[in-house]
Design an enzyme around this catalytic site. Structure first.
Site, PDB file in Angstrom:
ATOM      1  N   THR A 243       0.821  -1.208   0.000  1.00 40.71           N
ATOM      2  CA  THR A 243       0.000   0.000   0.000  1.00 40.71           C
ATOM      3  C   THR A 243       0.857   1.261   0.000  1.00 40.71           C
ATOM      4  O   THR A 243       2.018   1.249   0.435  1.00 40.71           O
ATOM      5  CB  THR A 243      -0.956  -0.006   1.210  1.00 40.71           C
ATOM      6  OG1 THR A 243      -1.901   1.050   1.052  1.00 40.71           O
ATOM      7  CG2 THR A 243      -0.196   0.169   2.519  1.00 40.71           C
ATOM      8  N   GLN A 265      -0.809   4.657   6.964  1.00 45.03           N
ATOM      9  CA  GLN A 265      -0.515   3.677   5.904  1.00 45.03           C
ATOM     10  C   GLN A 265       0.672   2.807   6.279  1.00 45.03           C
ATOM     11  O   GLN A 265       0.725   1.626   5.932  1.00 45.03           O
ATOM     12  CB  GLN A 265      -0.246   4.388   4.582  1.00 45.03           C
ATOM     13  CG  GLN A 265      -1.476   5.036   3.971  1.00 45.03           C
ATOM     14  CD  GLN A 265      -2.614   4.054   3.766  1.00 45.03           C
ATOM     15  OE1 GLN A 265      -3.641   4.128   4.447  1.00 45.03           O
ATOM     16  NE2 GLN A 265      -2.453   3.130   2.857  1.00 45.03           N
ATOM     17  N   HIS A 268       0.211  -0.718   7.898  1.00 47.92           N
ATOM     18  CA  HIS A 268      -0.254  -1.889   7.152  1.00 47.92           C
ATOM     19  C   HIS A 268       0.812  -2.966   7.048  1.00 47.92           C
ATOM     20  O   HIS A 268       0.521  -4.154   7.183  1.00 47.92           O
ATOM     21  CB  HIS A 268      -0.658  -1.485   5.731  1.00 47.92           C
ATOM     22  CG  HIS A 268      -2.057  -0.966   5.618  1.00 47.92           C
ATOM     23  ND1 HIS A 268      -3.167  -1.766   5.747  1.00 47.92           N
ATOM     24  CD2 HIS A 268      -2.525   0.278   5.360  1.00 47.92           C
ATOM     25  CE1 HIS A 268      -4.256  -1.051   5.590  1.00 47.92           C
ATOM     26  NE2 HIS A 268      -3.905   0.199   5.354  1.00 47.92           N
ATOM     27  N   GLU A 335      -1.282   5.094  -5.017  1.00 50.38           N
ATOM     28  CA  GLU A 335      -2.549   4.414  -4.715  1.00 50.38           C
ATOM     29  C   GLU A 335      -3.504   5.400  -4.044  1.00 50.38           C
ATOM     30  O   GLU A 335      -4.663   5.539  -4.439  1.00 50.38           O
ATOM     31  CB  GLU A 335      -2.272   3.223  -3.803  1.00 50.38           C
ATOM     32  CG  GLU A 335      -3.512   2.473  -3.361  1.00 50.38           C
ATOM     33  CD  GLU A 335      -3.205   1.424  -2.304  1.00 50.38           C
ATOM     34  OE1 GLU A 335      -4.052   0.527  -2.114  1.00 50.38           O
ATOM     35  OE2 GLU A 335      -2.136   1.495  -1.659  1.00 50.38           O
ATOM     36  N   HIS A 336      -3.028   6.069  -3.009  1.00 47.28           N
ATOM     37  CA  HIS A 336      -3.801   7.100  -2.305  1.00 47.28           C
ATOM     38  C   HIS A 336      -3.015   8.400  -2.375  1.00 47.28           C
ATOM     39  O   HIS A 336      -1.834   8.427  -2.017  1.00 47.28           O
ATOM     40  CB  HIS A 336      -3.990   6.756  -0.823  1.00 47.28           C
ATOM     41  CG  HIS A 336      -4.503   5.382  -0.555  1.00 47.28           C
ATOM     42  ND1 HIS A 336      -3.663   4.312  -0.292  1.00 47.28           N
ATOM     43  CD2 HIS A 336      -5.766   4.895  -0.503  1.00 47.28           C
ATOM     44  CE1 HIS A 336      -4.394   3.228  -0.079  1.00 47.28           C
ATOM     45  NE2 HIS A 336      -5.670   3.547  -0.198  1.00 47.28           N
ATOM     46  N   ASP A 369     -10.774   4.300   3.330  1.00 47.93           N
ATOM     47  CA  ASP A 369     -10.609   2.875   3.648  1.00 47.93           C
ATOM     48  C   ASP A 369     -11.906   2.253   4.150  1.00 47.93           C
ATOM     49  O   ASP A 369     -12.124   1.053   3.976  1.00 47.93           O
ATOM     50  CB  ASP A 369      -9.526   2.693   4.710  1.00 47.93           C
ATOM     51  CG  ASP A 369      -8.124   2.835   4.145  1.00 47.93           C
ATOM     52  OD1 ASP A 369      -7.972   2.736   2.919  1.00 47.93           O
ATOM     53  OD2 ASP A 369      -7.194   3.055   4.940  1.00 47.93           O
ATOM     54  N   GLU A 423      -5.616  -5.237 -47.273  1.00 44.34           N
ATOM     55  CA  GLU A 423      -4.970  -6.072 -46.261  1.00 44.34           C
ATOM     56  C   GLU A 423      -4.680  -7.483 -46.763  1.00 44.34           C
ATOM     57  O   GLU A 423      -4.288  -8.353 -45.980  1.00 44.34           O
ATOM     58  CB  GLU A 423      -5.854  -6.119 -45.000  1.00 44.34           C
ATOM     59  CG  GLU A 423      -5.973  -4.767 -44.307  1.00 44.34           C
ATOM     60  CD  GLU A 423      -6.723  -4.832 -42.997  1.00 44.34           C
ATOM     61  OE1 GLU A 423      -7.310  -5.890 -42.693  1.00 44.34           O
ATOM     62  OE2 GLU A 423      -6.709  -3.825 -42.257  1.00 44.34           O
ATOM     63  N   HIS A 428     -12.443 -11.895 -46.936  1.00 47.85           N
ATOM     64  CA  HIS A 428     -13.259 -10.972 -46.163  1.00 47.85           C
ATOM     65  C   HIS A 428     -14.215 -10.214 -47.089  1.00 47.85           C
ATOM     66  O   HIS A 428     -15.410 -10.079 -46.798  1.00 47.85           O
ATOM     67  CB  HIS A 428     -12.376  -9.955 -45.422  1.00 47.85           C
ATOM     68  CG  HIS A 428     -11.770 -10.481 -44.159  1.00 47.85           C
ATOM     69  ND1 HIS A 428     -10.928 -11.562 -44.146  1.00 47.85           N
ATOM     70  CD2 HIS A 428     -11.873 -10.054 -42.867  1.00 47.85           C
ATOM     71  CE1 HIS A 428     -10.534 -11.788 -42.900  1.00 47.85           C
ATOM     72  NE2 HIS A 428     -11.101 -10.878 -42.104  1.00 47.85           N
TER      73      HIS A 428
END
Length: 443
Positions: A243, A265, A268, A335-336, A369, A423, A428
């Site tokens: 985190t 944080q 964690h 992340e934050h 959170d 192509e 096709h």
């Protein structure tokens, strides 16, 4: 306790050169991949027997079955602390409000008269959700994974969480209670890579787990490695790493708040990243001074917080201006990301790369959170520059439905044939010519 990186004085480098100057945890998923490969294949071949064996090896518990009995879910909810129940219910309520508004609706576009393309949104049929149970127990992650899946309309939701020795081999009772509150009755006592393998391959027998189309949820490096191993067989949300919090702050920020948020944080994991980016040397000094008493007053000091703050992944980054600070946090892609500056909303509006942005002194990451209503399953390791957090959209697939009349097809056939021949794919074009007597309709 925390290092400094001084980027003042010279022009900031661009792109990757700037990213290389910023702190980041080492998280070698590729190396872990080789260790989880045999575990995943063992679950493939031996199913539930392998899961029981790994529960003994890694979790120190002897299981007779992997699926959690329904009564255990009921008991966990009945025994849940009323205050925790009330907090979880409010977290669920707020998450539902936000995620319900993420639903997409079918839309039809008329490209030409008689030619339409409709995009419909179809939820994945079955998802396996993972809730960690190592250093900490995260009923909040159960909420953050289950709510968007349910709001997307996923028909089958199962959850796995590691068995706990002190609870007789069941997942933590708060995890089970959260499942009961959310109406999830298919729960497995399985952790790590083996849980991801269970969802990817499925297991047979009365205690078996049907295979899932998708696996989401945070976990350790072994969970991340298993997700990488099964990419292509199943959908995943992200390979979640340690985190991260980054705080962009100026001299108006309160050092008490900033220090508290960095510590929040760091608790964690010893690999958690805590980064302050500021143009104020005085704030940097004040935050560093404030860290000492706040760390001393909390828990998890030696095993998590101190190693996290002192690690190479954490730092106070000094810049000449908030403009430079904005470049730094965009290069970091946290992340934050907290914005604690004067006119914080204006600076937040300019951020390009972040999993979630928290604006001003009254929107700390801890709110997100649990009870902001936002989702806390977010991209880590700089992946916010290309990936989003978990949402209802994560569990939906967009399918285009093409509906053309004969005249609408005739009108565009010459373009299709021309492009097919350019192509070197003449068959096709022939697929259209066959519908018009092998002639291209005249325009």
């Amino acid at each position: 306790m925390i290092s400094r990186i001084d980027l003042r004085g010279d022009a900031l480098p661009e792109g990757g050169a700037l990213r290389d100057l910023l702190p980041r945890a080492e998280f070698d998923v590729e190396a872990a991949l080789e260790k989880v490969r045999p575990i995943c294949e063992d679950v493939h071949h031996r199913g539930t027997a392998a899961l029981i064996e790994y529960a003994q090896k890694f979790d120190g518990v002897e299981l007779s079955q992997v699926r959690v009995p329904a009564q255990a879910l009921t008991d966990a909810l009945e025994q849940l602390d009323p205050a925790v129940r009330a907090a979880l219910e409010e977290s669920i309520r707020r998450a539902r409000i936000v995620h319900r508004n993420q639903r997409r609706t079918e839309h039809t576009t008329e490209v030409v008269p008689g030619g339409t393309v409709t995009e419909k949104w179809v939820p994945v049929e079955r998802v396996g959700l993972y809730a960690p149970g190592g250093r900490s127990v995260y009923p909040s992650s159960v909420v953050m994974n289950v709510v968007p899946a349910q709001e997307a309309g996923v028909e089958s939701v199962a959850l796995a969480s590691p068995p706990q020795k002190e609870f007789g081999g069941l997942p933590h009772p708060t995890i089970l209670a959260a499942c009961a509150l959310l109406g999830v009755d298919e729960v497995y006592a399985a952790g790590g890579a083996q849980a991801v393998a269970m969802f990817a391959y499925g297991t047979s027998g009365p205690d078996g787990c049907p295979p899932a189309n998708m696996v989401t949820g945070p976990g350790n490096i072994w969970v991340a490695a298993a997700k990488r191993y099964f990419t292509g067989r199943i959908g995943i949300d992200t390979e979640a790493g340690p985190t991260e919090i980054a705080v962009l702050a100026d001299s108006t920020a309160d050092p008490v708040h900033v220090a508290a948020d960095l510590i929040s944080q760091a608790e964690h994991d010893p690999l958690a990243a805590a980064v302050l980016v500021t143009d104020s040397a005085d704030l940097a000094d004040a935050v560093e001074k404030e860290l000492e008493p706040q760390v001393a007053a909390t828990k998890h000091i030696e095993d998590r917080i101190k190693p996290a703050l002192a690690g190479k992944q954490s730092a106070i980054v000094l810049v000449d201006s908030l403009e430079d600070g904005l470049k730094v946090v965009d290069a970091y892609g946290a992340e934050h990301l907290e914005i604690q500056t004067a006119d914080a909303a204006a600076w937040a509006a300019r951020v390009r790369n972040a999993g979630a942005i928290f604006v001003g002194p009254w929107a700390p990451v801890s709110l997100g959170d649990y009870c902001a209503g936002s989702n806390h399953v977010l991209p880590t390791g700089g992946c916010a520059c290309h990936s989003s957090g978990l949402s209802v959209q994560s569990f939906l697939r967009g399918i285009h439905i093409v509906d053309y009349t004969r005249d609408a097809l005739a009108e565009v056939t010459h373009h299709v044939v021309t492009l097919a021949e350019a192509e070197d794919l003449p068959a096709h074009g022939a697929a259209l010519k066959a519908r018009f007597g092998w002639k291209v309709p005249q325009q």
